[in-house]
Design an enzyme around this catalytic site. Structure first.
Site, PDB file in Angstrom:
ATOM      1  N   CYS A 174       0.863  -1.187   0.000  1.00  0.00           N
ATOM      2  CA  CYS A 174       0.000   0.000   0.000  1.00  0.00           C
ATOM      3  C   CYS A 174       0.893   1.228   0.000  1.00  0.00           C
ATOM      4  O   CYS A 174       2.100   1.129   0.222  1.00  0.00           O
ATOM      5  CB  CYS A 174      -0.917   0.003   1.225  1.00  0.00           C
ATOM      6  SG  CYS A 174      -2.327   1.120   0.974  1.00  0.00           S
ATOM      7  N   CYS A 203      -0.163   4.294   1.672  1.00  0.00           N
ATOM      8  CA  CYS A 203      -0.556   5.314   2.662  1.00  0.00           C
ATOM      9  C   CYS A 203       0.517   5.584   3.715  1.00  0.00           C
ATOM     10  O   CYS A 203       0.615   6.702   4.221  1.00  0.00           O
ATOM     11  CB  CYS A 203      -1.891   4.969   3.315  1.00  0.00           C
ATOM     12  SG  CYS A 203      -1.928   3.370   4.122  1.00  0.00           S
ATOM     13  N   LYS A 240     -12.268  -4.840   1.509  1.00  0.00           N
ATOM     14  CA  LYS A 240     -11.724  -4.023   2.593  1.00  0.00           C
ATOM     15  C   LYS A 240     -12.626  -2.811   2.770  1.00  0.00           C
ATOM     16  O   LYS A 240     -12.853  -2.049   1.838  1.00  0.00           O
ATOM     17  CB  LYS A 240     -10.298  -3.593   2.251  1.00  0.00           C
ATOM     18  CG  LYS A 240      -9.690  -2.691   3.311  1.00  0.00           C
ATOM     19  CD  LYS A 240      -8.243  -2.379   3.014  1.00  0.00           C
ATOM     20  CE  LYS A 240      -7.683  -1.419   4.043  1.00  0.00           C
ATOM     21  NZ  LYS A 240      -6.276  -1.101   3.775  1.00  0.00           N
ATOM     22  N   ARG A 290      -3.471   3.340  12.467  1.00  0.00           N
ATOM     23  CA  ARG A 290      -2.999   4.583  11.834  1.00  0.00           C
ATOM     24  C   ARG A 290      -2.034   5.317  12.748  1.00  0.00           C
ATOM     25  O   ARG A 290      -1.154   6.013  12.273  1.00  0.00           O
ATOM     26  CB  ARG A 290      -4.186   5.432  11.406  1.00  0.00           C
ATOM     27  CG  ARG A 290      -4.909   4.752  10.240  1.00  0.00           C
ATOM     28  CD  ARG A 290      -6.083   5.517   9.714  1.00  0.00           C
ATOM     29  NE  ARG A 290      -6.776   4.710   8.703  1.00  0.00           N
ATOM     30  CZ  ARG A 290      -7.954   5.015   8.199  1.00  0.00           C
ATOM     31  NH1 ARG A 290      -8.575   6.122   8.592  1.00  0.00           N
ATOM     32  NH2 ARG A 290      -8.504   4.239   7.291  1.00  0.00           N
ATOM     33  N   ARG A 310     -11.098   7.633   3.311  1.00  0.00           N
ATOM     34  CA  ARG A 310     -10.806   6.616   2.297  1.00  0.00           C
ATOM     35  C   ARG A 310     -12.082   6.071   1.638  1.00  0.00           C
ATOM     36  O   ARG A 310     -12.068   5.012   1.024  1.00  0.00           O
ATOM     37  CB  ARG A 310     -10.044   5.454   2.933  1.00  0.00           C
ATOM     38  CG  ARG A 310      -8.747   5.843   3.616  1.00  0.00           C
ATOM     39  CD  ARG A 310      -7.751   4.694   3.544  1.00  0.00           C
ATOM     40  NE  ARG A 310      -6.721   4.723   4.563  1.00  0.00           N
ATOM     41  CZ  ARG A 310      -5.715   5.574   4.601  1.00  0.00           C
ATOM     42  NH1 ARG A 310      -5.611   6.524   3.684  1.00  0.00           N
ATOM     43  NH2 ARG A 310      -4.804   5.499   5.558  1.00  0.00           N
ATOM     44  N   GLU A 347     -16.366  -7.595  -5.607  1.00  0.00           N
ATOM     45  CA  GLU A 347     -14.927  -7.300  -5.456  1.00  0.00           C
ATOM     46  C   GLU A 347     -14.111  -8.594  -5.407  1.00  0.00           C
ATOM     47  O   GLU A 347     -13.038  -8.702  -6.009  1.00  0.00           O
ATOM     48  CB  GLU A 347     -14.679  -6.519  -4.161  1.00  0.00           C
ATOM     49  CG  GLU A 347     -15.124  -5.072  -4.195  1.00  0.00           C
ATOM     50  CD  GLU A 347     -14.095  -4.159  -4.875  1.00  0.00           C
ATOM     51  OE1 GLU A 347     -13.124  -4.680  -5.447  1.00  0.00           O
ATOM     52  OE2 GLU A 347     -14.293  -2.936  -4.838  1.00  0.00           O
ATOM     53  N   LYS A 374     -11.669  -7.722   5.446  1.00  0.00           N
ATOM     54  CA  LYS A 374     -11.119  -6.864   6.499  1.00  0.00           C
ATOM     55  C   LYS A 374     -12.033  -5.690   6.764  1.00  0.00           C
ATOM     56  O   LYS A 374     -12.469  -5.055   5.806  1.00  0.00           O
ATOM     57  CB  LYS A 374      -9.748  -6.368   6.026  1.00  0.00           C
ATOM     58  CG  LYS A 374      -9.091  -5.389   6.930  1.00  0.00           C
ATOM     59  CD  LYS A 374      -7.844  -4.897   6.283  1.00  0.00           C
ATOM     60  CE  LYS A 374      -7.271  -3.821   7.163  1.00  0.00           C
ATOM     61  NZ  LYS A 374      -6.110  -3.218   6.576  1.00  0.00           N
ATOM     62  N   SER A 391      -6.661  -3.698  14.121  1.00  0.00           N
ATOM     63  CA  SER A 391      -6.160  -3.026  15.327  1.00  0.00           C
ATOM     64  C   SER A 391      -7.264  -2.625  16.296  1.00  0.00           C
ATOM     65  O   SER A 391      -7.123  -2.785  17.517  1.00  0.00           O
ATOM     66  CB  SER A 391      -5.340  -1.800  14.925  1.00  0.00           C
ATOM     67  OG  SER A 391      -6.118  -0.912  14.133  1.00  0.00           O
TER      68      SER A 391
HETATM   69  C1  PBG Z   1      -3.035   0.147   4.650  1.00  0.00           C
HETATM   70  C2  PBG Z   1      -3.590  -0.670   5.726  1.00  0.00           C
HETATM   71  C3  PBG Z   1      -4.415  -0.312   6.804  1.00  0.00           C
HETATM   72  C4  PBG Z   1      -4.557  -1.456   7.596  1.00  0.00           C
HETATM   73  C5  PBG Z   1      -3.848  -2.464   6.980  1.00  0.00           C
HETATM   74  N1  PBG Z   1      -3.272  -1.977   5.812  1.00  0.00           N
HETATM   75  C6  PBG Z   1      -4.974   1.000   7.189  1.00  0.00           C
HETATM   76  C7  PBG Z   1      -5.979   1.656   6.362  1.00  0.00           C
HETATM   77  O1  PBG Z   1      -6.445   1.149   5.343  1.00  0.00           O
HETATM   78  O2  PBG Z   1      -6.319   2.788   6.725  1.00  0.00           O
HETATM   79  C8  PBG Z   1      -5.306  -1.560   8.895  1.00  0.00           C
HETATM   80  C9  PBG Z   1      -4.916  -2.682   9.783  1.00  0.00           C
HETATM   81  C10 PBG Z   1      -5.369  -2.587  11.180  1.00  0.00           C
HETATM   82  O3  PBG Z   1      -6.181  -1.722  11.564  1.00  0.00           O
HETATM   83  O4  PBG Z   1      -4.919  -3.414  11.973  1.00  0.00           O
HETATM   84  N2  PBG Z   1      -3.931   0.627   3.708  1.00  0.00           N
END
Ligand code: PBG
Length: 323
Positions: free
Chosen positions: A120, A122, A195, A205, A217, A233, A248, A274
């Protein structure tokens, strides 16, 4: 047959019997542990909203890897915080980037441990979005080249699995084609296919320093109200060449895991994110929930819903204490 002929309680009478007829049992083989990597020396930085989880510098991650390896956890997924962020997210595809260096080091130390590279932008972009931007627009097709380049550099560094999590349209095909063209036709893609734009990513984050600097997002991650769209998807990513599918977050989306399980025979993973970790840890700290029982029940429920493997911050704790 009805009561009194049928008595469901007969098979619940003692633990041995319950064990015998249990439909879903979590094992260490189901677990993937997320790891946060930072540049610098001698760093093991606790993440305040995720008690027990740290960010490791490359010289200190070895101790953590040795422990996971000893516990026989099959794999890790890596997230990196770069030294500098820029509009392109160039740290994501630098051959000496944090993820690339982390992959090399971990594969050197533990060749049999699966190393999954989260793909990714970000964490690497100054604006904190998962793709290229123009004004306040998040560009799709312009992001694909950068993602493909980053995926190839992760494979080159030795990643076992590439896991795109950006949610741009067409990224699986773009990454698959780039891998095939550069000699990595054997490297599998684990697509974060469904996702959602979730508030449960909050603690991550903080950990990965990847919050968007403007907006949110919602133009690329999915709307939490949608289930049919998740299947669209999933099927699209399979068409584009995904080898494994991920849903996710996990707990608020167990229905999506179950539906995904029904529409594909590919391996299905789920990301117990998380915020799901933070909720249990916070309630346990207050004495409001029994930590061990709640962890085991909630991670088992993700497997029961249909996940073949689970990315979870509880992986190490589960392996050490509960399985
Ligand atoms: C990157 C990404 C994210 C997570 C995993 N890969 C954050 C997001 O999409 O904002 C979140 C994982 C977690 O909360 O444990 N895009």
């Amino acid at each position: 047959m009805t009561f009194p002929l049928t008595r469901s309680r007969r098979l619940r009478n003692n633990d041995t019997l319950r064990r015998l007829v249990r439909e879903t049992t979590l094992t260490i083989n189901d677990l993937i542990m997320p790891i946060f990597l930072v540049f610098g020396k001698n760093k093991v930085e606790p993440i305040s909203s995720m008690p027990g989880i740290n960010r490791y510098s490359l010289d200190r991650v070895g101790e953590h890897i040795a422990e996971l390896n000893k516990l026989n956890i099959p794999g890790v997924i890596l997230f990196g915080i770069p030294e500098h962020k820029d509009a392109q997210g160039s740290g994501a595809y630098a051959d000496d980037g944090i993820i690339q260096e982390g992959i090399k080091r971990i594969k050197d130390q533990a060749p049999d441990l699966l190393v999954i590279a989260d793909l990714c932008l970000c964490e690497y972009t100054s604006h904190g979005h998962c793709g290229m931007i123009k004004g306040d627009q998040i560009l799709n097709d312009e992001s694909l080249d950068v993602l493909a380049r980053a995926g190839v550099s992760q494979a080159k560094a030795g990643a076992d699995i590439i896991a795109p999590s950006d949610m741009m349209d067409g990224r699986v095909l773009a990454v698959r084609s780039a891998l095939d063209e550069t000699g990595f036709s054997q490297t599998p893609i684990l697509s974060y296919a469904a996702k959602y734009a979730s508030s449960f990513y909050g603690p991550f984050r903080e950990a990965a320093d990847g919050a968007p600097q403007f907006g949110d997002r919602k133009t690329y991650q999915m709307d939490p109200g949608n289930a049919r769209e998740a299947i669209k998807e999933v099927l699209q990513d399979i068409d584009e060449g995904a080898d494994m599918i991920m849903v996710k977050p996990a707990l608020p989306y167990l229905d999506i895991i179950a539906k995904t399980r029904e529409v594909t025979d590919l391996p299905v993973g789920a990301y117990n994110v998380s915020g799901e970790y933070a909720m249990i840890m916070a309630a346990a700290e207050k004495g409001w929930l029994d930590k061990d029982k709640t962890i085991l029940e909630s991670v088992t429920s993700i497997k029961r819903a249909g996940a073949d493997f689970i990315i979870t911050y509880f992986a190490e704790y589960l392996a050490k204490n509960l399985l």
